[in-house]
Design an enzyme around this catalytic site. Sequence first.
Site, mmCIF file in Angstrom:
data_model
loop_
_atom_site.group_PDB
_atom_site.id
_atom_site.type_symbol
_atom_site.label_atom_id
_atom_site.label_comp_id
_atom_site.label_asym_id
_atom_site.label_seq_id
_atom_site.Cartn_x
_atom_site.Cartn_y
_atom_site.Cartn_z
ATOM 1 N N GLY A 42 0.821 -0.947 -0.243
ATOM 2 C CA GLY A 42 0.062 -0.182 0.058
ATOM 3 C C GLY A 42 1.129 0.893 0.150
ATOM 4 N N THR B 296 1.154 5.418 5.150
ATOM 5 C CA THR B 296 0.367 3.728 6.169
ATOM 6 C C THR B 296 1.183 2.616 6.073
ATOM 7 O OG1 THR B 296 -1.692 3.761 4.259
ATOM 8 C CG2 THR B 296 -1.666 2.345 5.941
ATOM 9 N N GLU C 283 5.582 -3.502 0.942
ATOM 10 C CA GLU C 283 5.596 -3.259 -0.185
ATOM 11 C C GLU C 283 5.119 -1.547 -0.403
ATOM 12 O OE1 GLU C 283 5.627 -2.118 -3.625
ATOM 13 O OE2 GLU C 283 4.230 -3.989 -4.503
ATOM 14 N N CYS D 260 2.546 0.026 -8.553
ATOM 15 C CA CYS D 260 3.359 0.859 -8.116
ATOM 16 C C CYS D 260 4.525 0.898 -8.769
ATOM 17 C CB CYS D 260 3.212 -0.004 -6.771
ATOM 18 S SG CYS D 260 3.544 -1.674 -7.239
ATOM 19 N N GLU E 174 9.185 -10.187 -1.426
ATOM 20 C CA GLU E 174 8.087 -10.940 -1.700
ATOM 21 C C GLU E 174 8.924 -11.871 -2.701
ATOM 22 O OE1 GLU E 174 4.661 -7.571 -1.788
ATOM 23 O OE2 GLU E 174 4.036 -9.195 -0.632
HETATM 24 O O1 TXE Z 1 -3.256 3.306 0.528
HETATM 25 P P1 TXE Z 1 -3.162 2.819 1.437
HETATM 26 P P2 TXE Z 1 -4.407 4.116 -0.366
HETATM 27 C C1 TXE Z 1 0.114 4.282 -2.814
HETATM 28 C C2 TXE Z 1 -0.504 5.322 -3.631
HETATM 29 C C3 TXE Z 1 -1.471 6.164 -3.381
HETATM 30 C C4 TXE Z 1 -1.271 6.069 -1.713
HETATM 31 C C5 TXE Z 1 -2.404 5.770 -1.018
HETATM 32 O O2 TXE Z 1 0.190 6.402 -3.534
HETATM 33 O O3 TXE Z 1 -2.395 7.271 -3.707
HETATM 34 O O4 TXE Z 1 -0.956 4.740 -1.416
HETATM 35 O O5 TXE Z 1 -3.663 5.429 -1.146
HETATM 36 C C6 TXE Z 1 -5.235 -0.418 4.648
HETATM 37 N N1 TXE Z 1 -3.495 -0.015 9.464
HETATM 38 N N2 TXE Z 1 -0.366 2.897 -3.481
HETATM 39 O O6 TXE Z 1 -4.867 5.419 0.731
HETATM 40 O O7 TXE Z 1 -4.054 3.754 3.083
HETATM 41 C C7 TXE Z 1 -6.072 -0.095 3.764
HETATM 42 O O8 TXE Z 1 -7.947 -0.308 4.243
HETATM 43 C C8 TXE Z 1 -3.794 -1.215 8.610
HETATM 44 C C9 TXE Z 1 0.539 2.324 -3.114
HETATM 45 O O9 TXE Z 1 -5.516 3.646 -0.730
HETATM 46 O O10 TXE Z 1 -1.975 1.876 1.990
HETATM 47 C C10 TXE Z 1 -5.874 -0.951 1.939
HETATM 48 O O11 TXE Z 1 -6.461 -2.187 2.816
HETATM 49 N N3 TXE Z 1 -4.016 -1.592 7.429
HETATM 50 C C11 TXE Z 1 0.719 0.915 -3.749
HETATM 51 C C12 TXE Z 1 -4.495 -1.158 2.287
HETATM 52 O O12 TXE Z 1 -4.172 -0.447 3.590
HETATM 53 C C13 TXE Z 1 -4.707 0.115 7.281
HETATM 54 C C14 TXE Z 1 -1.346 0.067 -3.603
HETATM 55 C C15 TXE Z 1 -3.606 -0.216 1.535
HETATM 56 O O13 TXE Z 1 -4.682 1.504 1.505
HETATM 57 C C16 TXE Z 1 -4.483 1.319 7.242
HETATM 58 C C17 TXE Z 1 -2.283 1.532 -2.710
HETATM 59 C C18 TXE Z 1 -3.424 1.205 8.635
HETATM 60 N N4 TXE Z 1 -3.413 1.853 9.621
HETATM 61 C C19 TXE Z 1 -1.337 3.092 -2.668
HETATM 62 N N5 TXE Z 1 -4.681 2.298 6.668
HETATM 63 C C20 TXE Z 1 1.100 -0.020 -4.067
HETATM 64 N N6 TXE Z 1 2.982 0.049 -3.354
HETATM 65 O O14 TXE Z 1 1.395 -1.014 -4.960
HETATM 66 C C21 TXE Z 1 -5.136 1.811 6.082
HETATM 67 N N7 TXE Z 1 -4.724 0.637 5.277
#
Ligand code: TXE
Length: 487
Positions: free
Chosen positions: A228, A232, A250, A284, A464
């Site tokens: 994510g 986060t 990741e 990503c 991974e």
């Molecule tokens: O991701 P989040 P968001 C990047 C991309 C995007 C930004 C934010 O730049 O604009 O991240 O996206 C869970 N404890 N990527 O807000 O929040 C959430 O519910 C535990 C890059 O959508 O990171 C979801 O299941 N879990 C990326 C997951 O984390 C938590 C892919 C990802 O959400 C949490 C996506 C917490 N405190 C976004 N808060 C990549 N690396 O491929 C949220 N989640």
Amino acid sequence: MYDVDHFINGSFEASLSGERISRENPATGASLRAVARGNAADVARAADAAQRAFAVWGRTPAAERSRILLAIAAGIDARLDELARLECEDTGKPLALARALDIPRAAANFRYFATAILHDASESFVTERPVHAINYVLRKPLGVVGCISPWNLPLYLFTWKIAPALASGNCVIAKPSELTPTTATVLCEIARAAGLPPGVLNVVHGLGAEAGQAIVDCPQVRAISFTGGTVTGRRIAARCGERLIPASLELGGKNAAIVCEDADLSVALPEIVRSSFLNQGEICLCSSRILVHRSRMKEFTERFVDAVRAMKVGDPLAAETDLGALVSKAHREKVIAAIERGVADGGVVACGGGVPRGLAPRVAQGAFLEPTVLLGVPAESSCVQEETFGPVVTVHGFDRHRDAVAMANGTRYGLAASVWTRDLSRAHRIAAKLDAGTVWVNCWMLRDLRVPFGGVKDSGIGREGGHEALRFFSDVSNVCIATGEVL
Ligand code: TXE
């Protein structure tokens, strides 16, 4: 519209609180799902089920685990059309892409780890002094682990974590993104039909700050695998640090494509277009900064912009669509704000930059955005520095390879890069200096599931894929047997 429920101990259940999150189709704006809004009480039920199931699954022979995981892979294949349609509805991505990439890869994830465990081996070491001994390394499942995945490649990334966790003998509490929960639910049906015992895989839906946080805090959870955003990821890493449990993270990327003076543009151009805009740029690994040797800048930019202008944005169900909708209107606002910052800092929009006109009535309210190319944005602009995660790239010129390397390394991220040249020793010299977990030469996103995958710097911690994933999900004991022989 239909309900998406948790999957706990082999049954579909609503949240104890009874609360739900509503989700709309990002391409049409139509109401889509009412998703169970999980909390710590739901996670606690899942953890109890997982802990009980581990007593059996943790001791199930690898051959039997493999047989069940292969049946899950076959179950995914059998429901390809349905899963692709659901993924398309949840994410806004083209149906053809979900059919060709997301769902087949989910099946491949299960197939790969189901067979990898049949060929696993561990190390041994002979100690000679002062007493002769044989050491061998025993790997054991951790117990209950947490897998948290994002919305861009929902089933693909969900299974990329779950398959190695289950293959190594762990029981899982997983949470897909609240924006894209549906295929994870179908996966639970498939797993149950394939004979996965109750409690081995549990899915708790909900918001990150509630259900996600509760998984990270859950006392029975022995490791977290997360994909994510970096913000986060940092929060999860801090909590895992406090709890002294391992985290594999990741996170984001701001990946450079380096086009050298001798690049074969007949290969490089279509691949760089794909690497920039596949899945609306919401991967990503997507290229978001294209660095071009000054001698090829004019030719590259003209041909690149022509190719991007020719891309079709619109109805994800239409066969000719290249880019579907972004995942939400809120995300589109974020991407548009990044474009505006690039322009305010001195950049020029060479193509795209706005909401496409002339969309079919069915998708006229969707979260679409034109593929966008920006020229002349200064390297220090936040548009160049921060992950945009949308269909936006900036193009920059360079004179010397060392300048290209410095530019490529000049952000806080380090996930991936690509190098385009006919000279393989040059490719190697550049690749070796790049801060990137993956470097592709004359290709992009060519994925072999055996290779280590992950990022450096703010792109994450841990790897991974292949043995790395199986090791992450295992405890290690070294057994040292003195043979009694004194040499
Ligand atoms: O991701 P989040 P968001 C990047 C991309 C995007 C930004 C934010 O730049 O604009 O991240 O996206 C869970 N404890 N990527 O807000 O929040 C959430 O519910 C535990 C890059 O959508 O990171 C979801 O299941 N879990 C990326 C997951 O984390 C938590 C892919 C990802 O959400 C949490 C996506 C917490 N405190 C976004 N808060 C990549 N690396 O491929 C949220 N989640």
